[in-house]
Design an enzyme around this catalytic site. Structure first.
Site, mmCIF file in Angstrom:
data_model
loop_
_atom_site.group_PDB
_atom_site.id
_atom_site.type_symbol
_atom_site.label_atom_id
_atom_site.label_comp_id
_atom_site.label_asym_id
_atom_site.label_seq_id
_atom_site.Cartn_x
_atom_site.Cartn_y
_atom_site.Cartn_z
ATOM 1 N N ASN A 116 -10.562 -3.008 -6.213
ATOM 2 C CA ASN A 116 -9.774 -2.039 -6.986
ATOM 3 C C ASN A 116 -10.388 -1.704 -8.346
ATOM 4 O OD1 ASN A 116 -6.502 -3.152 -5.770
ATOM 5 N ND2 ASN A 116 -7.787 -1.467 -5.076
ATOM 6 N N ASP A 172 0.837 -1.204 0.000
ATOM 7 C CA ASP A 172 0.000 0.000 0.000
ATOM 8 C C ASP A 172 0.874 1.257 0.000
ATOM 9 O OD1 ASP A 172 -2.259 1.529 0.036
ATOM 10 O OD2 ASP A 172 -2.712 1.208 2.154
HETATM 11 C C1 FPP Z 1 -1.867 0.292 -3.270
HETATM 12 O O1 FPP Z 1 -1.409 1.600 -3.434
HETATM 13 C C2 FPP Z 1 -1.407 -0.580 -4.313
HETATM 14 C C3 FPP Z 1 -2.196 -1.143 -5.280
HETATM 15 C C4 FPP Z 1 -3.631 -0.885 -5.400
HETATM 16 C C5 FPP Z 1 -1.704 -2.050 -6.270
HETATM 17 C C6 FPP Z 1 -0.407 -2.726 -5.984
HETATM 18 C C7 FPP Z 1 0.300 -2.765 -7.253
HETATM 19 C C8 FPP Z 1 1.629 -2.719 -7.412
HETATM 20 C C9 FPP Z 1 2.571 -2.734 -6.294
HETATM 21 C C10 FPP Z 1 2.229 -2.630 -8.770
HETATM 22 C C11 FPP Z 1 1.952 -3.776 -9.682
HETATM 23 C C12 FPP Z 1 2.195 -5.109 -9.078
HETATM 24 C C13 FPP Z 1 2.668 -6.191 -9.750
HETATM 25 C C14 FPP Z 1 2.723 -7.484 -9.066
HETATM 26 C C15 FPP Z 1 3.159 -6.134 -11.128
HETATM 27 P P1 FPP Z 1 -2.488 2.758 -3.504
HETATM 28 O O2 FPP Z 1 -2.653 3.134 -4.932
HETATM 29 O O3 FPP Z 1 -3.744 2.350 -2.826
HETATM 30 O O4 FPP Z 1 -1.760 3.887 -2.703
HETATM 31 P P2 FPP Z 1 -2.456 5.051 -1.840
HETATM 32 O O5 FPP Z 1 -3.210 4.367 -0.731
HETATM 33 O O6 FPP Z 1 -1.287 5.831 -1.347
HETATM 34 O O7 FPP Z 1 -3.331 5.814 -2.774
#
Ligand code: FPP
Length: 243
Positions: free
Chosen positions: A66, A18
């Site tokens: 998501n 996250d």
């Molecule tokens: C949360 O950060 C992360 C995600 C929703 C997706 C996780 C994806 C990755 C780490 C990249 C792709 C992964 C692979 C395996 C290729 P957020 O967007 O919710 O962050 P925030 O809470 O700060 O907005």
């Protein structure tokens, strides 16, 4: 002592990655840039886990919730999964990892589904780390699907409801064959499970770290394992009983 030599290495680490969006915002970059940086962190943590000799690593890549994000962000994430599977699979295979993807496979684009199936097929016989990506995954839906399957079997007379045990339920989950996580890490300071491995994490140690996912690398991962090694796990028993 390095974590690699540590006797108290968890068998299974699961990570809620996250903070990509906040990482980008702090740099006045679009959210997508945070996800790109997040992929680099995935690469580094997977390498570290292999080097340390961890047996099971599960990463929460995309939740069933998501899909509610703006189409542009969902599209960017899908593009990154494509790139990741295209670019990183060779190294993953060479490292002897067995890849699994857990989650709902009905909504994903056909080409991604094909990549997922190919990654699973080509690593099926590998005996290194079990590297699992939770993709379009939701824990409640996973449990509901298992309940539906068992209820159907009972209704058709193929299953005695009295025979439904936690082990039987576990065997109907996406994670069947994997040990339950010993350690669940969530980055970015949020303290929630967000529908991740709800059943499987019943006795997991939870570790919430403030580091945003793109800044979480080998050092932070090793520190998390070090912290785990000092946790006392009781599984509901008294401390003496497990000492
Ligand atoms: C949360 O950060 C992360 C995600 C929703 C997706 C996780 C994806 C990755 C780490 C990249 C792709 C992964 C692979 C395996 C290729 P957020 O967007 O919710 O962050 P925030 O809470 O700060 O907005």
């Amino acid at each position: 002592m390095t974590v690699g030599e540590c006797s108290n290495l968890p068998r299974h680490v699961a990570i809620i990655m996250d903070g990509n969006g906040r990482w980008a915002r702090r740099r006045h970059l679009p959210r997508q840039a945070g996800h790109v940086a997040g992929v680099n962190a995935v690469r580094e943590v997977v390498r570290a886990a292999c080097d340390i000799g961890l047996a099971n690593l599960t990463l929460f890549a995309f939740s069933s919730e998501n899909w509610k994000r703006p189409a542009m962000e969902v599209g960017a994430l899908m593009g990154l999964f494509r790139l990741y599977f295209r670019n990183d699979m060779k190294e993953i295979v060479e490292r002897g990892a067995r890849v699994r993807i857990i989650g709902n496979r009905t909504r994903v684009d056909p080409d991604i589904l094909q990549m997922i199936e190919e990654a699973e097929r080509s690593t099926l016989g590998n005996t290194g780390i079990n590297l699992t990506f939770a993709f379009d995954y939701g824990g409640q839906e996973e449990i509901a699907a298992a309940a539906r399957e068992l209820a159907r079997a009972a209704a058709e007379g193929r299953l005695d409801p009295e025979a439904i045990t936690p082990e039987l339920v576990s065997s109907r989950l996406f994670t069947h064959g994997l040990p339950e996580p010993d350690l669940v890490i969530r980055t970015s300071g949020e303290r929630r499970l967000s529908n991740f491995l709800l059943w499987q994490s019943a006795y997991a140690e939870l570790l919430f770290v403030d580091t945003l996912w793109p800044d979480f690398g080998r050092k932070e991962f090793t520190e998390a394992l070090e912290q785990f090694s000092h946790r006392e796990r009781r599984f509901g028993a008294l401390p003496e009983a497990v000492a």
